[in-house]
Design an enzyme around this catalytic site. Structure first.
Site, PDB file in Angstrom:
ATOM      1  N   ASP A   5      -9.133  -1.073   5.842  1.00  0.00           N
ATOM      2  CA  ASP A   5      -8.949   0.348   5.545  1.00  0.00           C
ATOM      3  C   ASP A   5      -9.143   1.237   6.767  1.00  0.00           C
ATOM      4  OD1 ASP A   5      -8.129  -0.064   3.004  1.00  0.00           O
ATOM      5  OD2 ASP A   5     -10.026   0.407   2.055  1.00  0.00           O
ATOM      6  N   LYS A  34       0.853  -1.186   0.000  1.00  0.00           N
ATOM      7  CA  LYS A  34       0.000   0.000   0.000  1.00  0.00           C
ATOM      8  C   LYS A  34       0.891   1.240   0.000  1.00  0.00           C
ATOM      9  CE  LYS A  34      -3.996   1.826   2.495  1.00  0.00           C
ATOM     10  NZ  LYS A  34      -4.917   1.588   3.610  1.00  0.00           N
ATOM     11  N   ASP A  64     -16.946  -0.200  -0.628  1.00  0.00           N
ATOM     12  CA  ASP A  64     -15.626  -0.711  -1.009  1.00  0.00           C
ATOM     13  C   ASP A  64     -14.767  -0.997   0.217  1.00  0.00           C
ATOM     14  OD1 ASP A  64     -15.872   2.296  -1.209  1.00  0.00           O
ATOM     15  OD2 ASP A  64     -13.697   2.127  -1.072  1.00  0.00           O
ATOM     16  N   ASN A  65     -15.260  -0.630   1.401  1.00  0.00           N
ATOM     17  CA  ASN A  65     -14.544  -0.912   2.642  1.00  0.00           C
ATOM     18  C   ASN A  65     -15.233  -1.990   3.471  1.00  0.00           C
ATOM     19  OD1 ASN A  65     -12.557   0.954   2.082  1.00  0.00           O
ATOM     20  ND2 ASN A  65     -13.561   2.609   3.183  1.00  0.00           N
ATOM     21  N   ARG A  94     -14.296  -7.270  -1.932  1.00  0.00           N
ATOM     22  CA  ARG A  94     -15.170  -6.346  -1.211  1.00  0.00           C
ATOM     23  C   ARG A  94     -16.591  -6.413  -1.772  1.00  0.00           C
ATOM     24  NH1 ARG A  94     -11.119  -1.911  -0.099  1.00  0.00           N
ATOM     25  NH2 ARG A  94      -9.134  -2.677  -0.903  1.00  0.00           N
TER      26      ARG A  94
END
Length: 485
Positions: A261, A112, A251-252, A182
Site C-alpha cells: 500500500d 486495484k 491493515d498495511n 495482513r
C-alpha cells in the site's frame, strides 16, 4: 478464453471460512487502454507478455473479463488506523486468484480500482491514474533496492473519470503479492470471528508462508516469531534507504513481510527523524524515526490476536506474547546495525561503531544534509561537494571513521565496493516522481519510462544517474503526499 496468456490460477484463499471474503466481480469500464506494463514480472509469473498487452489481456487488467480459473473475491480485514480499530476490507480491490509460476511459487493477482465491493464503505471503488502510476513507480523502485514488496504488473486507464477534489482520469492497477494476508486480517478473525476461524487463518498462513515451522511444538508462537523476524528485517531496510511508508496502520502490515500500500509514502531528502510527508499524519505518528516502534506496536496487536492459540491459559498466553514481543527492538537493531556498518564500509565489529553511526546521523540532522547523497559522498570521497565541506566537527568525525576503517584487515578497495553495494545512487526522489506523474497524466510517458529505467539499477553508479541525484529546488512549501492509493 485466456489460456494463451498463461494463467495458472488457484484459489486457495477460498478454502478459508466465508467470513474472510465475499465473492464479487469487478465492474467493467468503458474504454480500457494499457498505460504501462511490466514485461520482466510477467515473464517471472509465467505469463505471455505479448498476449497480455493485447486486447484480450487489457480486458482482464481492466476487470472487463475474468481469466480462466479465477474466482474473484474481496477480502475482509480490520485495522488500527492511527491507533483506532475499524472493520475494513477491500473497498476497491478484488483478488482474482493465485498464479502458480513455472518454479512453483504462488502469487496473488489483485485488481486495484476495479469498482465497488461490499466493503467500500460509501466509496466509489475506483482509483485515479496518478496514484496507480505512483504505486507502480515506488513498488518497482523498492524491488530494485532489494526491499521485499508487492509489485505492479500493469496499469490500465479506464476511459472514465473519478471524482475526488476534481475529476481525474480513472485507472486499474494489477498488483502482485506473496499474499494479502495482513495483521488486520488476524484482527478481523480475533474480533469478529470465532476461535475456529482464527485457527483456520493461522494454519492457512503457516502452510502458505512458513511451512517449515508447521511441525513445531507451538507453531503459533513460532508464527509470531517468524513474522517478527521478517518485519524487523523489512523496517530496517526501509530505514537504511530513508523510506517513509506514511500510513503504517495494522491493515498495511503483511504477514509475509512485504511492503504494501504505497499511498502517502515518500523518500527522505534532508535527514530528520521527524520527517512526515502524509497530509493526514498531523501528529507525526508515522514519522521516519517512529517506524521501528510503530512496527513493534503493530506486532503487539498481532500477538494479541494469537492469544487463544498460544496457550489455553489466558495469563500464560499473555506472558508468552509479551516476552516474545519484547525481543523486537533487539531483532530490529540486529538488522539495522550491520546495514549501517555496510553503508560505511565496515566489515568487522568494534565497540565504537554505534557511536560512530549515531554521531554521523546527528551531524546530518544538525547541518540539514541529504541522507542519500551524504552516504554517496562518503562512498566516492566527494565530501567537499556537500554541506559538510570545511565543517570542523564533521572533519573530526571523518578522521575517526578513517581510523576505524584502518582497524580492519579488508582493503579500502573492498570497503569501497561494500559501500557501493549498500548506498544507492538513486532513489525515487519526490520531485522526480511528481514530474513523471504530471507528464504522464498529460499524455507524455517518456519521463516516467526514463525514471523507471534509472531506478531499476540503483547500485550501478553510472553517469546517466547523476542527473537524478540532484536535489529539488528549495521551496517554502513542505512536500505533502495523500492517501490516493
Amino acid at each position: 478464453m485466456t489460456t494463451s496468456i498463461g494463467w495458472n490460477l488457484e484459489n486457495s484463499y477460498t478454502t478459508l471460512p466465508d467470513t474472510f471474503f465475499t465473492r464479487y466481480k469487478p465492474t467493467p469500464v468503458r474504454s480500457p487502454q494499457l498505460v504501462i506494463f511490466n514485461e520482466s514480472l510477467a515473464s517471472t509469473l509465467g505469463l505471455n507478455a505479448q498476449v497480455l498487452q493485447s486486447e484480450e489481456g487489457i480486458s482482464v487488467g481492466a476487470g472487463n473479463s475474468i481469466p480462466e480459473g479465477a474466482e474473484p473475491l474481496a477480502q475482509a480485514y480490520a485495522g488500527h488506523q492511527f491507533g483506532h480499530l475499524n472493520k475494513l476490507g477491500d473497498g476497491r480491490a478484488l483478488l482474482l486468484g493465485e498464479q502458480i509460476t513455472p518454479t512453483g511459487e504462488r502469487f496473488d493477482i489483485q485488481l486495484k480500482g476495479s469498482g465497488r465491493t461490499p466493503y467500500s464503505r460509501g466509496g466509489d471503488g475506483r482509483a485515479s491514474l496518478g496514484p496507480m502510476l505512483r504505486e507502480y513507480i515506488i513498488s518497482e523502485a523498492m524491488y530494485a533496492l532489494g526491499i521485499p514488496t508487492t509489485r505492479s504488473l500493469a496499469v490500465v486507464s479506464t476511459g472514465e473519470s473519478v471524482v475526488r477534489e476534481t475529476a481525474l482520469p480513472g485507472a486499474v492497477l494489477t498488483r502482485v503479492a506473496a499474499s494479502h494476508i495482513r495483521v488486520g486480517t488476524f484482527q478481523y478473525a480475533a474480533h469478529l470471528g470465532t476461535v475456529e476461524d482464527l485457527k483456520a487463518l493461522a494454519d492457512y498462513t503457516l502452510k502458505r508462508h512458513y511451512p517449515e515451522i508447521l511441525d513445531d511444538e507451538n507453531r503459533y508462537l513460532s508464527l509470531l516469531k517468524e513474522v517478527m523476524k521478517r518485519q524487523a528485517s523489512l523496517i530496517a531496510k526501509w530505514q537504511l534507504v530513508g523510506f517513509i511508508h506514511g500510513v503504517m496502520n495494522t491493515d498495511n502490515m503483511t504477514i509475509s513481510g512485504e511492503t504494501i500500500d504505497y499511498g502517502p509514502c515518500a523518500f527522505m531528502d534532508t535527514y530528520d527523524p521527524a520527517t512526515v510527508f502524509s497530509s493526514i499524519d498531523r501528529e507525526g505518528r508515522y514519522a521516519y524515526g517512529n517506524q521501528p516502534p510503530i512496527a513493534a506496536w503493530n506486532l503487539a496487536r498481532f500477538a494479541e490476536t494469537l492469544l487463544p492459540l498460544l496457550h489455553e491459559n489466558q495469563e500464560q498466553a499473555v506472558e508468552i506474547a509479551q516476552s516474545t514481543i519484547e525481543e523486537f527492538p533487539n531483532l530490529y537493531y540486529a538488522n539495522w546495525l550491520p546495514g549501517m556498518k555496510a553503508k560505511l564500509g565496515l566489515f568487522t565489529e568494534e565497540d565504537e561503531d554505534k557511536a560512530l553511526i549515531d554521531d554521523l546521523l546527528n551531524l546530518m540532522q544538525k547541518h540539514k544534509a541529504d541522507y542519500t547523497n551524504t552516504f554517496l559522498a562518503l562512498t566516492f570521497d566527494t565530501v567537499k561537494e556537500t554541506v559538510f565541506s570545511g565543517v570542523p566537527e564533521f572533519m573530526d568525525w571523518y578522521k575517526r571513521w578513517q581510523a576505524r576503517l584502518g582497524k580492519q584487515e579488508e582493503s579500502k578497495e573492498s570497503a569501497h565496493e561494500l559501500m557501493k553495494n549498500h548506498n544507492p545512487a538513486v532513489i525515487p526522489r519526490n520531485h522526480r516522481v511528481e514530474e513523471a506523474l504530471e507528464a504522464a497524466i498529460n499524455g507524455d510517458f517518456t519521463v516516467m519510462h526514463r525514471l523507471l529505467d534509472v531506478l531499476s539499477k540503483p547500485f550501478a553508479h553510472v553517469p546517466d544517474q547523476t542527473e537524478y541525484c540532484k536535489l529539488p529546488v528549495d521551496s517554502n512549501r513542505p512536500y505533502r503526499t495523500y492517501c490516493g492509493t
